[in-house]
Design an enzyme around this catalytic site. Structure first.
Site, PDB file in Angstrom:
ATOM      1  N   GLY A  41       0.835  -1.348   0.012  1.00 18.78           N
ATOM      2  CA  GLY A  41      -0.052   0.139   0.041  1.00 18.78           C
ATOM      3  C   GLY A  41       0.715   1.379   0.125  1.00 18.78           C
ATOM      4  O   GLY A  41       1.971   1.218   0.267  1.00 18.78           O
ATOM      5  N   GLN A  50       2.558  10.062   1.365  1.00 12.45           N
ATOM      6  CA  GLN A  50       4.059   9.572   1.440  1.00 12.45           C
ATOM      7  C   GLN A  50       4.647   9.742   0.121  1.00 12.45           C
ATOM      8  O   GLN A  50       6.014   9.739  -0.129  1.00 12.45           O
ATOM      9  CB  GLN A  50       3.918   7.865   1.177  1.00 12.45           C
ATOM     10  CG  GLN A  50       3.530   7.276   2.802  1.00 12.45           C
ATOM     11  CD  GLN A  50       3.467   5.861   2.413  1.00 12.45           C
ATOM     12  OE1 GLN A  50       2.404   5.236   2.132  1.00 12.45           O
ATOM     13  NE2 GLN A  50       4.459   5.171   3.060  1.00 12.45           N
ATOM     14  N   CYS A  59       6.454  -0.460   6.466  1.00 15.05           N
ATOM     15  CA  CYS A  59       6.081   0.826   5.820  1.00 15.05           C
ATOM     16  C   CYS A  59       7.016   0.854   4.901  1.00 15.05           C
ATOM     17  O   CYS A  59       8.231   1.044   5.067  1.00 15.05           O
ATOM     18  CB  CYS A  59       5.637   1.813   6.698  1.00 15.05           C
ATOM     19  SG  CYS A  59       5.100   3.526   6.031  1.00 15.05           S
ATOM     20  N   LEU A  60       6.547   1.535   3.569  1.00  8.66           N
ATOM     21  CA  LEU A  60       7.460   1.929   2.826  1.00  8.66           C
ATOM     22  C   LEU A  60       8.446   3.029   3.006  1.00  8.66           C
ATOM     23  O   LEU A  60       9.406   3.289   2.486  1.00  8.66           O
ATOM     24  CB  LEU A  60       6.895   2.095   1.266  1.00  8.66           C
ATOM     25  CG  LEU A  60       6.238   0.699   0.685  1.00  8.66           C
ATOM     26  CD1 LEU A  60       5.624   1.134  -0.554  1.00  8.66           C
ATOM     27  CD2 LEU A  60       7.605   0.117   0.165  1.00  8.66           C
ATOM     28  N   HIS A 113      -3.788   0.646   8.093  1.00 12.41           N
ATOM     29  CA  HIS A 113      -2.320   1.177   8.291  1.00 12.41           C
ATOM     30  C   HIS A 113      -2.416   2.476   6.990  1.00 12.41           C
ATOM     31  O   HIS A 113      -1.893   3.587   7.577  1.00 12.41           O
ATOM     32  CB  HIS A 113      -1.447   0.358   7.692  1.00 12.41           C
ATOM     33  CG  HIS A 113      -0.150   0.647   7.274  1.00 12.41           C
ATOM     34  ND1 HIS A 113       1.358   0.430   8.152  1.00 12.41           N
ATOM     35  CD2 HIS A 113       0.507   1.516   6.540  1.00 12.41           C
ATOM     36  CE1 HIS A 113       2.118   1.095   7.802  1.00 12.41           C
ATOM     37  NE2 HIS A 113       1.871   1.799   6.619  1.00 12.41           N
ATOM     38  N   GLU A 114      -3.057   2.394   6.166  1.00 11.47           N
ATOM     39  CA  GLU A 114      -3.307   3.552   5.042  1.00 11.47           C
ATOM     40  C   GLU A 114      -4.033   4.487   5.612  1.00 11.47           C
ATOM     41  O   GLU A 114      -3.651   5.731   5.522  1.00 11.47           O
ATOM     42  CB  GLU A 114      -3.808   3.053   3.523  1.00 11.47           C
ATOM     43  CG  GLU A 114      -2.736   1.959   3.040  1.00 11.47           C
ATOM     44  CD  GLU A 114      -1.414   2.201   2.897  1.00 11.47           C
ATOM     45  OE1 GLU A 114      -0.953   3.312   2.918  1.00 11.47           O
ATOM     46  OE2 GLU A 114      -0.262   1.282   2.952  1.00 11.47           O
ATOM     47  N   HIS A 174      -2.141   6.930   7.659  1.00 12.78           N
ATOM     48  CA  HIS A 174      -1.414   7.755   7.114  1.00 12.78           C
ATOM     49  C   HIS A 174      -2.207   9.173   6.766  1.00 12.78           C
ATOM     50  O   HIS A 174      -1.421  10.196   6.700  1.00 12.78           O
ATOM     51  CB  HIS A 174      -0.710   7.323   5.783  1.00 12.78           C
ATOM     52  CG  HIS A 174       0.589   6.277   5.673  1.00 12.78           C
ATOM     53  ND1 HIS A 174       1.552   6.806   6.464  1.00 12.78           N
ATOM     54  CD2 HIS A 174       0.816   5.036   5.431  1.00 12.78           C
ATOM     55  CE1 HIS A 174       2.656   6.085   6.175  1.00 12.78           C
ATOM     56  NE2 HIS A 174       2.159   4.877   5.697  1.00 12.78           N
TER      57      HIS A 174
HETATM   58 ZN    ZN Z   1       2.889   3.041   5.505  1.00 15.31          ZN
END
Ligand code: ZN
Length: 170
Positions: free
Chosen positions: A48, A53, A98-99, A140-141, A144
């Site tokens: 995701g 981000q 997480c990226l 999670h998203e 963000h």
């Molecule tokens: Zn993330």
């Protein structure tokens, strides 16, 4: 276009994203960038990616779980189950990452069933109930979009943040 993914220390990741008023060309451009940037990630692969981000404070994210990337705009979690997901469908323990913080993971527990309402990339309103790993990704998203990172949730649950080498041996 592939964008740079902001790192966990970037203050932009702590800001709240604004709702999308209209799924217009500008929105479509952000969606295209999110898809391009997410699908190119190989080390690690991502499931995701949220607009903040890539530096866009808009309530949009793209998730890639079983098939084509799915676009979620202006998500609202309507309800959450009490139980939490401990294992993925393939029997592996869920390790959330997480990226924006590559190569670190944590055994974060989240409700395993959520009902979510959102707009898809055509601007249609969708309400659906998702479970398991997919529910974990969505939560999670959504975090963000309000400036919350999974490391905050790990601290709340007093869970460790593990580097990839340790996570792999578990
Ligand atoms: Zn993330």
């Amino acid at each position: 276009m592939v964008r740079k993914i902001l790192k966990v220390t970037d203050p932009l990741l702590r800001r709240k994203s604004k709702p999308v008023k209209k799924v217009d060309k500008k929105t479509q451009a952000i969606i295209a960038d999110l898809k391009d940037t997410l699908t190119i990630q190989k080390d690690p692969e991502g499931v995701g990616l949220a607009a903040p981000q890539i530096g866009k404070l808009r309530q949009i994210f793209v998730m890639r779980y079983k098939g084509e990337p799915k676009v979620i705009i202006n998500p609202k979690i309507i309800s959450r189950s009490r139980g939490s997901t401990k294992k993925r469908e393939d029997g592996k323990k869920i390790m959330e990452g997480c990226l924006s913080l590559p190569h670190y993971y944590g055994p974060l527990l989240r409700p395993d069933k959520v009902k979510v309402k959102y707009l898809n990339e055509r601007g249609d309103s969708v309400t659906e109930t998702v479970t398991g790993f997919e529910a974990q990704i969505i939560q999670h998203e959504v975090d963000h979009l309000v400036g919350v990172l999974f490391v905050d949730r790990l601290l709340e649950q007093k869970k460790p943040l593990l580097s990839v080498s340790r996570a792999d041996t578990r």
